[in-house]
Scaffold this motif. Structure first.
Motif, PDB file in Angstrom:
ATOM      1  N   GLN A 188      31.104  12.721  -5.341  1.00  0.00           N
ATOM      2  CA  GLN A 188      29.756  12.621  -5.583  1.00  0.00           C
ATOM      3  C   GLN A 188      29.209  11.458  -5.612  1.00  0.00           C
ATOM      4  O   GLN A 188      28.091  10.928  -5.134  1.00  0.00           O
ATOM      5  N   ILE A 189      29.840  10.182  -6.146  1.00  0.00           N
ATOM      6  CA  ILE A 189      29.333   8.779  -5.939  1.00  0.00           C
ATOM      7  C   ILE A 189      29.451   8.466  -4.508  1.00  0.00           C
ATOM      8  O   ILE A 189      28.355   7.672  -4.153  1.00  0.00           O
ATOM      9  N   ARG A 245      28.879  10.466  -1.894  1.00  0.00           N
ATOM     10  CA  ARG A 245      27.581  11.075  -1.358  1.00  0.00           C
ATOM     11  C   ARG A 245      26.286  10.511  -1.597  1.00  0.00           C
ATOM     12  O   ARG A 245      25.532  10.338  -0.863  1.00  0.00           O
ATOM     13  N   ASP A 246      26.412  10.140  -2.923  1.00  0.00           N
ATOM     14  CA  ASP A 246      25.105   9.406  -3.492  1.00  0.00           C
ATOM     15  C   ASP A 246      24.588   8.321  -2.960  1.00  0.00           C
ATOM     16  O   ASP A 246      23.566   7.798  -2.404  1.00  0.00           O
ATOM     17  N   GLN A 247      25.924   7.399  -2.568  1.00  0.00           N
ATOM     18  CA  GLN A 247      25.713   6.004  -1.891  1.00  0.00           C
ATOM     19  C   GLN A 247      25.101   6.413  -0.454  1.00  0.00           C
ATOM     20  O   GLN A 247      24.272   5.545   0.075  1.00  0.00           O
ATOM     21  N   ASP A 260      23.690   8.782   0.622  1.00  0.00           N
ATOM     22  CA  ASP A 260      21.988   9.448   0.580  1.00  0.00           C
ATOM     23  C   ASP A 260      21.237   8.449   0.363  1.00  0.00           C
ATOM     24  O   ASP A 260      20.139   8.319   0.959  1.00  0.00           O
ATOM     25  N   LYS A 261      21.528   7.577  -0.611  1.00  0.00           N
ATOM     26  CA  LYS A 261      20.631   6.377  -0.878  1.00  0.00           C
ATOM     27  C   LYS A 261      20.257   5.693   0.277  1.00  0.00           C
ATOM     28  O   LYS A 261      19.203   5.118   0.620  1.00  0.00           O
ATOM     29  N   TYR A 285      18.047   7.663   2.530  1.00  0.00           N
ATOM     30  CA  TYR A 285      16.690   7.797   2.047  1.00  0.00           C
ATOM     31  C   TYR A 285      15.880   6.441   2.276  1.00  0.00           C
ATOM     32  O   TYR A 285      14.707   6.437   2.701  1.00  0.00           O
TER      33      TYR A 285
END
Length: 689
Positions: A317-318, A320-322, A324-325, A328
């Motif tokens: 999750q960490i 993927r968040d990186q 995605d950030k 974006y």
């Protein structure tokens, strides 16, 4: 440059400041002996002039008022005028005494609120000498007094308190003895500052208890002396505050480019070791990363990171968040840049939309591509030079404006050289928008970067000979025809466009009449009082006698034409020309007297704004003609100004009025002036309906 890159990387900020440059002066710098003081506009100022006139030198000197870190400082060997350098080597001139650049700032309400009350009417002066020492001062503020200014009041105050001490406690030392000990060695010219002011203030604090409270004269005298002793403290406090609020001067004299393909790991290594193999690209690339909200190390580390094991959902999750950030933020920056590029780089006829910029990250590579209307992606470096420049300009500007150089004063040397002329015209409006929050001064040779409504923003730079050096003219005046060429070309291009594109045309006697009509019509329109038909083009002729030429040419194109003439002798003569009467008819020849309601027999356009122009002349030209205007209400206002104001210029007055309208509304005109212009605009609309 290494230090400048480091400053950009660390994301530091100077903070917000509303201080605005008001005027400037450069002397004894390269080709410049003394430019003289020249005005700076609140938003953007345009400098024009031929090659070798000294435009770039002016910008380079201005930057030294408060440059970013890492910018080379003044060097007497390189920067002092070469023809005078012997004065430096023989020590006839000391670099510590050579004032190279001086500027004056206007303060806004926030600036003033931060100052001691006694200093809130001040203007802030700042400069730098050839030895790179800075200086600062305040004008239009109370000056530190001398001993002569308060000596008599001190003597009288001493007499008062000495007599009271003698009456109440005989034999006690007289308070005046303590004052004499403080003022030993003071002369009439001794300034009340520093330790002298502190010692005097301490004595006054003790003296206060000895003053008769019922004696208003002595109480008032005491307050005046205390105020004088405190002036130096207020000035010092004001200067300390304002020094922190001075905007940074950022010179873009070599526009850095964004590289279409950035190898993140290599760039990170170069920045870490300060070994920059391509400074221009590295600077532009760092700005791009800053705009994206990442450091080069962050993006590089993301490109190296491997996906965690599938059995570790928290780590996944960490990760993927990186990603995605990153995605974006890259997308948001791409959209912002695309919108700005489209405001200038409009799609060609037949194309549905302009190109899109895309910033993509793939492993250790950051890539800038352009997607055309077919969906094909092409690397930035394969597009035209002008398109690459525009992309790079916006990247560097947005990165700088959002961080270290926010609310800076931007000094732009020949922006948009590689842009097509028509795109330069569109970029001109972009510069206007950017200058709303970042005061801008730019040089240009291009007529497309000078709007026909921007002549009041122009400063002409010329150098007629090396001994005189570079001069900067606030008014559009020059002894060198080449200096005025961009203005002539700009007016000629706009005139050519307007002459044969607008169906309705109002021909005016000259440029000043054009400014008065356009600016006042804008005020009345904004107030909802009356609107000049937006389809009417205003055409300034060179004189009343040439109105007939313009009117005849336009009439021959089957356009609707009217002429507005002053009611003075030249206007009367032009109005009686048979050719003009035959061409326009009596209804098409408008006279200022038709809208004027005052006692002037032969009114000009300026007489329709008589009282306001008297105020403008007082504020902008420093000459109060109120009494003369009231004493001679039947005298044309321009005639009155010419007789009272030495070297009076109609152009300078008109330019000052245009500036005035930017900060005022229609209600600031008198009732009579509003009605006269409403009448004039109504007649123009009817003549060209």
């Amino acid at each position: 440059m290494d230090q400048l890159l480091s400053a950009i990387c660390d994301g530091t900020s100077t903070g917000d400041t509303a201080m605005r440059l008001n005027r400037a002066r450069v002397s004894l710098y390269r080709s410049i002996i003394d430019t003289g003081w020249f005005d700076i506009e609140g938003a953007k100022t345009i400098m024009v002039g031929p090659n070798e006139a000294g435009k770039t030198a002016v910008l380079q000197a201005l930057q030294q008022v408060n440059p970013p870190s890492g910018i080379p400082k003044f060097d007497a060997l390189r920067d002092y005028p070469r023809s005078k350098y012997n004065d430096i080597t023989t020590q006839r001139v000391d670099p510590k005494t050579v004032m190279v650049v001086q500027v004056e700032f206007d303060l806004d309400d926030d600036d003033r609120a931060s100052l001691p009350e006694s200093m809130r009417s001040a203007k802030y002066l700042r400069g730098r000498r050839l030895d790179n020492t800075a200086w600062e001062d305040l004008s239009d503020a109370p000056q530190v007094p001398t001993y002569a200014a308060i000596e008599k009041d001190l003597t009288r105050l001493c007499t008062h308190i000495d007599s009271r001490v003698e009456a109440t406690t005989p034999g006690e030392p007289a308070p005046s003895a303590g004052l004499r000990a403080i003022t030993i060695g003071w002369t009439s010219s001794t300034t009340i500052d520093g330790e002298r002011a502190a010692a005097l203030k301490a004595w006054l604090d003790k003296a206060l208890l000895l003053i008769d409270e019922s004696n208003e004269t002595e109480e008032k005298r005491y307050d005046g002396i205390v105020a004088a002793a405190k002036i130096h403290l207020d000035r010092a406090a004001a200067l300390a505050v304002l020094e922190k609020r001075v905007p940074i001067f950022v010179l873009f004299n070599n526009y850095f480019r964004v590289k279409p393909l950035i190898q993140l790991d290599h760039l990170a290594q170069r920045l870490s070791t300060n070994v920059l193999d391509d400074t221009q690209y590295d600077y532009g690339n760092v700005c791009l990363l800053k705009l994206l909200g990442f450091t080069v190390h962050e993006l590089s580390d993301l490109g190296k990171a491997a996906a965690p094991p599938a059995n570790n959902p928290a780590a996944l999750q960490i990760y993927r968040d990186q990603l995605d950030k990153r995605s974006y933020q890259l997308n948001a920056a791409s959209v912002q840049l695309t919108d700005e590029i489209r405001s200038v780089w409009r799609p060609r006829e037949g194309r549905a939309e302009a190109d899109k910029l895309r910033i993509q990250a793939d492993g250790q590579y950051l890539k800038v591509v352009v997607e055309d209307d077919l969906g094909v992606e092409i690397e930035l470096h394969q597009r035209s030079e002008g398109f690459q420049w525009l992309v790079s300009f916006f990247v560097v500007f947005f990165a700088e404006a959002a961080g270290k150089h926010r609310n800076a004063i931007l000094l732009l040397d020949e922006p948009g050289l590689s842009l097509h002329g028509l795109k330069q015209r569109e970029f001109r409006s972009t510069l206007s928008r950017l200058s709303e929050s970042n005061q801008a001064i730019y040089t240009t040779h291009s007529p497309f970067l000078v709007g026909p409504d921007e002549l009041d923003l122009v400063r002409v730079v010329e150098m007629t000979d090396r001994k005189t050096g570079t001069k900067v003219h606030t008014t559009v005046a020059s002894g060198d025809p080449a200096a005025l060429l961009p203005l002539q070309e700009a007016l000629g291009y706009d005139l050519a466009q307007s002459l044969f594109t607008q169906e309705r045309n109002l021909v005016l006697e000259g440029l000043t009449d054009y400014w008065y009509v356009e600016a006042t019509a804008a005020l009345l329109h904004a107030a909802g009082l009356i609107s000049l038909n937006e389809k009417i083009a205003l055409i300034p002729a060179a004189s009343a006698g040439k109105v007939v030429y313009y009117a005849t040419i336009l009439y021959a194109q089957n356009f609707k034409v009217a002429a507005l003439l002053d009611s003075d002798s030249s206007g009367e003569q032009a109005a009686r020309q048979e050719t003009l009467i035959h061409t326009l008819g009596n209804k098409g020849i408008l006279r200022t007297k038709d809208a004027y309601s005052g006692p002037v027999t032969n009114p000009e356009v300026e007489d329709l704004l008589r009282e306001t122009l008297v105020k403008v002349a007082k504020d902008a030209l420093g000459v109060d003609t109120t009494a003369q205007a009231k004493a001679h209400p039947d005298r044309p206002i321009i005639d009155l100004f010419s007789s009272v104001i030495g070297g009076f210029s109609k152009y300078k007055l008109a330019k000052a009025y245009v500036r005035w309208t930017r900060d005022h509304v229609a209600n600031d005109l008198t009732d009579v002036e509003r009605e006269q212009f409403k009448t004039l605009i109504d007649k123009v609309n009817k003549a060209l309906k």
